[in-house]
Design a protein around this motif. Sequence first.
Motif, PDB file in Angstrom:
ATOM      1  N   TYR A   1       0.864  -1.191   0.000  1.00 61.96           N
ATOM      2  CA  TYR A   1       0.000   0.000   0.000  1.00 61.96           C
ATOM      3  C   TYR A   1       0.893   1.231   0.000  1.00 61.96           C
ATOM      4  CZ  TYR A   1      -3.394   3.474   1.578  1.00 61.96           C
ATOM      5  OH  TYR A   1      -4.184   4.590   1.679  1.00 61.96           O
ATOM      6  N   ASP A   2       0.626   2.157  -0.910  1.00 58.76           N
ATOM      7  CA  ASP A   2       1.471   3.336  -1.085  1.00 58.76           C
ATOM      8  C   ASP A   2       0.917   4.494  -0.260  1.00 58.76           C
ATOM      9  OD1 ASP A   2       2.930   5.508  -1.901  1.00 58.76           O
ATOM     10  OD2 ASP A   2       2.585   5.222  -4.057  1.00 58.76           O
ATOM     11  N   PHE A   3       1.608   4.803   0.838  1.00 59.88           N
ATOM     12  CA  PHE A   3       1.136   5.888   1.704  1.00 59.88           C
ATOM     13  C   PHE A   3       1.346   7.269   1.087  1.00 59.88           C
ATOM     14  CE2 PHE A   3       0.769   2.727   5.048  1.00 59.88           C
ATOM     15  CZ  PHE A   3      -0.314   3.205   5.771  1.00 59.88           C
ATOM     16  N   GLU A   4       2.092   7.357  -0.001  1.00 61.63           N
ATOM     17  CA  GLU A   4       2.178   8.654  -0.696  1.00 61.63           C
ATOM     18  C   GLU A   4       0.987   8.837  -1.628  1.00 61.63           C
ATOM     19  OE1 GLU A   4       5.863   9.408  -2.611  1.00 61.63           O
ATOM     20  OE2 GLU A   4       6.886   9.730  -0.702  1.00 61.63           O
ATOM     21  N   ALA A   5       0.177   7.793  -1.755  1.00 59.14           N
ATOM     22  CA  ALA A   5      -1.020   7.870  -2.597  1.00 59.14           C
ATOM     23  C   ALA A   5      -2.232   7.407  -1.788  1.00 59.14           C
ATOM     24  CB  ALA A   5      -0.851   7.025  -3.844  1.00 59.14           C
ATOM     25  N   GLY A   6      -2.188   7.690  -0.499  1.00 56.49           N
ATOM     26  CA  GLY A   6      -3.302   7.290   0.349  1.00 56.49           C
ATOM     27  C   GLY A   6      -3.043   7.638   1.793  1.00 56.49           C
ATOM     28  N   ARG A   7      -3.980   7.331   2.673  1.00 54.60           N
ATOM     29  CA  ARG A   7      -3.805   7.577   4.091  1.00 54.60           C
ATOM     30  C   ARG A   7      -4.769   6.678   4.865  1.00 54.60           C
ATOM     31  NH1 ARG A   7      -3.931  12.675   6.131  1.00 54.60           N
ATOM     32  NH2 ARG A   7      -5.240  11.920   7.797  1.00 54.60           N
ATOM     33  N   LEU A   8      -4.491   6.560   6.159  1.00 56.57           N
ATOM     34  CA  LEU A   8      -5.289   5.704   7.026  1.00 56.57           C
ATOM     35  C   LEU A   8      -5.916   6.560   8.115  1.00 56.57           C
ATOM     36  CD1 LEU A   8      -6.090   2.868   8.179  1.00 56.57           C
ATOM     37  CD2 LEU A   8      -3.876   2.857   9.356  1.00 56.57           C
ATOM     38  N   ASP A   9      -7.233   6.492   8.256  1.00 59.51           N
ATOM     39  CA  ASP A   9      -7.926   7.277   9.288  1.00 59.51           C
ATOM     40  C   ASP A   9      -8.889   6.405  10.091  1.00 59.51           C
ATOM     41  OD1 ASP A   9      -7.444  10.404   8.760  1.00 59.51           O
ATOM     42  OD2 ASP A   9      -7.465   9.350   6.853  1.00 59.51           O
ATOM     43  N   ASP A  10      -9.359   6.963  11.193  1.00 58.21           N
ATOM     44  CA  ASP A  10     -10.360   6.300  12.037  1.00 58.21           C
ATOM     45  C   ASP A  10     -11.765   6.547  11.500  1.00 58.21           C
ATOM     46  OD1 ASP A  10      -8.122   6.320  13.548  1.00 58.21           O
ATOM     47  OD2 ASP A  10      -9.124   6.874  15.410  1.00 58.21           O
ATOM     48  N   THR A  11     -12.641   5.602  11.733  1.00 53.79           N
ATOM     49  CA  THR A  11     -14.036   5.822  11.390  1.00 53.79           C
ATOM     50  C   THR A  11     -14.892   4.870  12.210  1.00 53.79           C
ATOM     51  OG1 THR A  11     -15.572   6.046   9.538  1.00 53.79           O
ATOM     52  CG2 THR A  11     -14.147   4.116   9.526  1.00 53.79           C
ATOM     53  N   ILE A  12     -16.190   4.912  12.033  1.00 55.62           N
ATOM     54  CA  ILE A  12     -17.059   3.971  12.749  1.00 55.62           C
ATOM     55  C   ILE A  12     -17.296   2.722  11.888  1.00 55.62           C
ATOM     56  CG2 ILE A  12     -19.341   3.620  13.767  1.00 55.62           C
ATOM     57  CD1 ILE A  12     -19.288   6.616  14.525  1.00 55.62           C
ATOM     58  N   HIS A  13     -17.670   2.935  10.625  1.00 53.76           N
ATOM     59  CA  HIS A  13     -17.847   1.805   9.712  1.00 53.76           C
ATOM     60  C   HIS A  13     -16.731   1.830   8.673  1.00 53.76           C
ATOM     61  CE1 HIS A  13     -21.797   1.176  11.423  1.00 53.76           C
ATOM     62  NE2 HIS A  13     -22.027   2.462  11.267  1.00 53.76           N
ATOM     63  N   PRO A  14     -15.704   0.999   8.847  1.00 50.42           N
ATOM     64  CA  PRO A  14     -14.521   1.056   7.972  1.00 50.42           C
ATOM     65  C   PRO A  14     -14.841   0.893   6.482  1.00 50.42           C
ATOM     66  CG  PRO A  14     -14.059  -0.280   9.906  1.00 50.42           C
ATOM     67  CD  PRO A  14     -15.539   0.003   9.922  1.00 50.42           C
ATOM     68  N   PHE A  15     -14.064   1.586   5.678  1.00 57.40           N
ATOM     69  CA  PHE A  15     -14.238   1.529   4.224  1.00 57.40           C
ATOM     70  C   PHE A  15     -12.932   1.955   3.556  1.00 57.40           C
ATOM     71  CE2 PHE A  15     -14.330   6.112   3.446  1.00 57.40           C
ATOM     72  CZ  PHE A  15     -14.621   6.595   4.714  1.00 57.40           C
ATOM     73  N   ALA A  16     -12.831   1.653   2.263  1.00 61.71           N
ATOM     74  CA  ALA A  16     -11.757   2.199   1.431  1.00 61.71           C
ATOM     75  C   ALA A  16     -12.438   3.057   0.393  1.00 61.71           C
ATOM     76  CB  ALA A  16     -10.974   1.077   0.761  1.00 61.71           C
ATOM     77  N   ILE A  17     -11.795   4.144  -0.013  1.00 62.53           N
ATOM     78  CA  ILE A  17     -12.417   5.009  -1.024  1.00 62.53           C
ATOM     79  C   ILE A  17     -11.348   5.567  -1.941  1.00 62.53           C
ATOM     80  CG2 ILE A  17     -12.353   7.150   0.347  1.00 62.53           C
ATOM     81  CD1 ILE A  17     -15.228   7.696  -0.706  1.00 62.53           C
ATOM     82  N   SER A  18     -11.632   5.523  -3.232  1.00 61.87           N
ATOM     83  CA  SER A  18     -10.692   6.066  -4.205  1.00 61.87           C
ATOM     84  C   SER A  18     -11.147   7.444  -4.637  1.00 61.87           C
ATOM     85  CB  SER A  18     -10.625   5.150  -5.426  1.00 61.87           C
ATOM     86  OG  SER A  18      -9.933   5.802  -6.473  1.00 61.87           O
ATOM     87  N   LEU A  19     -10.303   8.455  -4.399  1.00 59.89           N
ATOM     88  CA  LEU A  19     -10.595   9.790  -4.923  1.00 59.89           C
ATOM     89  C   LEU A  19     -10.064   9.860  -6.351  1.00 59.89           C
ATOM     90  CD1 LEU A  19     -10.736  10.009  -1.759  1.00 59.89           C
ATOM     91  CD2 LEU A  19     -10.390  12.436  -2.119  1.00 59.89           C
ATOM     92  N   ASN A  20      -8.889   9.296  -6.531  1.00 57.01           N
ATOM     93  CA  ASN A  20      -8.341   9.003  -7.848  1.00 57.01           C
ATOM     94  C   ASN A  20      -7.240   7.972  -7.610  1.00 57.01           C
ATOM     95  OD1 ASN A  20      -5.624  10.404  -7.705  1.00 57.01           O
ATOM     96  ND2 ASN A  20      -6.950  12.162  -7.327  1.00 57.01           N
ATOM     97  N   GLN A  21      -6.612   7.483  -8.676  1.00 53.28           N
ATOM     98  CA  GLN A  21      -5.652   6.386  -8.485  1.00 53.28           C
ATOM     99  C   GLN A  21      -4.498   6.767  -7.569  1.00 53.28           C
ATOM    100  OE1 GLN A  21      -6.264   6.798 -12.489  1.00 53.28           O
ATOM    101  NE2 GLN A  21      -5.410   4.782 -12.986  1.00 53.28           N
ATOM    102  N   ASN A  22      -4.259   8.072  -7.447  1.00 52.61           N
ATOM    103  CA  ASN A  22      -3.154   8.530  -6.617  1.00 52.61           C
ATOM    104  C   ASN A  22      -3.600   9.020  -5.256  1.00 52.61           C
ATOM    105  OD1 ASN A  22      -0.927   8.106  -8.418  1.00 52.61           O
ATOM    106  ND2 ASN A  22      -1.884   9.670  -9.712  1.00 52.61           N
ATOM    107  N   ASP A  23      -4.833   8.751  -4.918  1.00 53.52           N
ATOM    108  CA  ASP A  23      -5.351   9.159  -3.607  1.00 53.52           C
ATOM    109  C   ASP A  23      -6.451   8.170  -3.213  1.00 53.52           C
ATOM    110  OD1 ASP A  23      -6.199  10.373  -1.303  1.00 53.52           O
ATOM    111  OD2 ASP A  23      -6.647  12.334  -2.222  1.00 53.52           O
TER     112      ASP A  23
END
Lengths: 498, 498
Positions: free
Chosen positions: A220-242
């Motif tokens: 997983y490329d942390f320069e093209a993403g990030r990890l945060d807290d939430t209540i119902h976990p999910f992954a979301i693509s803003l674009n391929q680099n985020d």
Amino acid sequence: MSNQSVETQFRELLKEQTAYKEAISLTHWDMRTKIPKKGVEQRSEVVGFLAEKLHQLETSDRFKELLDELNGTPTDDVMKRAVEESLETYERNRKIPNEEFKQYVMLQSKSESIWQEAREKADFSLFQPYLEKLVDYNKKFATYWGYEDNIYDALLHNYEPGVTTKTLDEVFPKLRKSLTDLVERINQSSVKPDPSVLQGHFPKQDQEAFSIEILKKMGYDFEAGRLDDTIHPFAISLNQNDVRITTRYDEEDFRMAVFGTIHEGGHALYEQNIDAKLANTPLATGTSMGIHESQSLFWENFLGRNKDFWQSHYELFKNYAPTQFEQVSLDKFYQAVNEVKPSFIRIEADELTYPLHIMIRYELEKALINSEIEVKDLPKLWNEKMVDYLGIEPPTDREGVLQDIHWAGGDFGYFPSYALGYMYAAQFKNVMEKELNIKDIIASGDFAPIRQWLTKNVHQYGKMKKPLQIIEDVTNEQLNPDYLVAYLTEKYSSIYSL
Amino acid sequence: MSNQSVETQFRELLKEQTAYKEAISLTHWDMRTKIPKKGVEQRSEVVGFLAEKLHQLETSDRFKELLDELNGTPTDDVMKRAVEESLETYERNRKIPNEEFKQYVMLQSKSESIWQEAREKADFSLFQPYLEKLVDYNKKFATYWGYEDNIYDALLHNYEPGVTTKTLDEVFPKLRKSLTDLVERINQSSVKPDPSVLQGHFPKQDQEAFSIEILKKMGYDFEAGRLDDTIHPFAISLNQNDVRITTRYDEEDFRMAVFGTIHEGGHALYEQNIDAKLANTPLATGTSMGIHESQSLFWENFLGRNKDFWQSHYELFKNYAPTQFEQVSLDKFYQAVNEVKPSFIRIEADELTYPLHIMIRYELEKALINSEIEVKDLPKLWNEKMVDYLGIEPPTDREGVLQDIHWAGGDFGYFPSYALGYMYAAQFKNVMEKELNIKDIIASGDFAPIRQWLTKNVHQYGKMKKPLQIIEDVTNEQLNPDYLVAYLTEKYSSIYSL
């Protein structure tokens, strides 16, 4: 107008579409991770507005004109698929009258907040009138879209194009039989994993640090993403680099965050590794919910819940974990994280009983859409099926029919993807095993070859290939539950000495 | 069309405008706080696209038609001002040809990233061609917009409508004289504050905890906002119920975060306390940059750097701070946080020399827009003025002409707001002192009466009143630098025993 200029204009429109989608995704991400409580109401208006603008663009005459001019003209493969995909979106969207779409978007947003309240209060009657309307809309939309055999197929198509009720009705009973047989044998086994060894205070930042280390090993490329807290976990693509992932920390039970992060990381790897040439087209995302779930479940189950993984990573884990784990042997630990035990909540279910949760939802929503049952009877029917499939009855609707957000969001036809993804994952694994020594790779701690294999065979294509085409190309066969059953049988026979 | 329905349609358009603005603000917030590195490029496209859509809406024929139908018809005060404000926006926007606007937006975005590089490398020549284009655009725009006396007035109007070059050229020299006299006397004083007592390792989470406690005492509503880390601190309103602040932590110097948070908190209080009836109109924001800065500087200087505040909060501070402060007396601490010392960087300047930094920028940008100087000569002119006003010369352009982002974003006419805000703040304080016992309120630790006074006199109006009207209504006079001079003279005479 030369063909070149038509294509340029079309690409411009696709860029606008992409921009709206990114703005909407950012808004969703923010609403689920960062937004202050009082900002939610106004924000819902913003999401609704952007969704409407996107819908207008995708159903505009100008969009259709460009599509018609480009359709069938010689152009590169990406453009061909983009036109094909856009035409389908256009046609499906246009079949829904604008006013109905608007009403439906507002109903969705309202229903989600009512559902939240109903769930908190364990009071289905609050949610019932909204769910009735949502079911009615979905029936109507299914009729607009059309279908061959079963009205429910029109909805399935939104999440898993190519898969039909006919297929599911063949595959699910087989799978169910194998799973319930296995569960029965496990119940009779003298091996009893002890999950209490997993409990203990495990500070959030240590769980996070371990999860991040595993995510990095997954690629997983942390320069093209990030990890945060939430209540119902999910992954979301803003674009391929985020491509962002979220997780939830339970300081008394690390499983939620650790397995959840690996799961969402699997989704994120798919989106991060789509071919860059698909950027700014509707093809730059996972091809279906089922294939997406095959990626998250692959990593969560075949890596995260795998013995080779823990053999090579238990020491690392113990570096971050509370000292109690010094006393827990690898075998006891491995057994405990793989305990099979029927439970009420889908997202907390073990590997083996998880598909049974999905089948319950599938059968109920198929019957709802086919007008064979009524919304008001759902709680009763849900509980009956829980007893029938899992042998337990939820104490309240909070642990029963009200647990999932999907129906509140109008997502009918979505649930089967989870079980499909699981079967796909096992099919991929079967092929991968012929090409790679997965055991050695996992033991080495450098998971790059696995990620690269998935990128080569699945990720890179985005929506260039339809889901069943990917399955066919990679496995040389169609959907086949046998690989999943074989995997589960082997794994759990070993754990439970069956 | 009945008048009612015209108004309803107009309100619908304003809601769309508000939605675009919120999406744009969220995007900016995310880009400055959360976005992963590789996501920036695509995101710039998204911002550009949304800005263009907003601009299209604000310059659309439909917008103008509704405005014309509503203009002058009897309607409530809010609608009247909304129409007036929208007409002005429409007219100013329409004067810029669409194509030029688009080019300019792209230039801004590009220039900001080039500026960043130029600043890092301390190489003005990289930035120079971009800045030249930005100046040219601003001259052109100023001509399109029109002005009476000085072309620069057309730009000033964007940030501080009603204030002109003529006013500034009267006020600034007076203020400069008073400030430089004071600085000179301070230089001759035998009192020498010792800022080294402030240094020491102060962990981020402790600085944050103290800052949050102060924000809560100020009345910042964390249910309608949040605090995040960033590189260049800012406050941003997504809507009145979601006003976010950001700060930067230097673990070796708490002043950056503590005073910065109070400053941004002052901006945020303004936006959080605008009358709810202005929601979904362009009036639901601060009326000008100058009035905005009056709010942030009020809290930062009159509360945060005030002796009464530290007298009543030094113990609280020491609870969070490293043990070294146990050895530092309140007097030594208070003197140290109020040390007057000419410095290169505007945002690190003390209360007294800060306005001199603003005047340098004002004089240079006014001369640029009036074609009296050339961009290529800026570094030299900047350094000359630094010597002239502050007696020091920046070692490189990084600490000189390249330090601020404003010009890179095309913001000419913005800088004077900082000094205006400072003078306004002192004028407000003078009136507030007649109605409230500020000393007692600050000592009590419950700052609510101060916040309420500011809400009653300033915040609630949003853009219902123009900046100079607020000054007039609250103070019964016009812009007047005497109050600021009096405040600074009294405060620093006491600190430096002048």
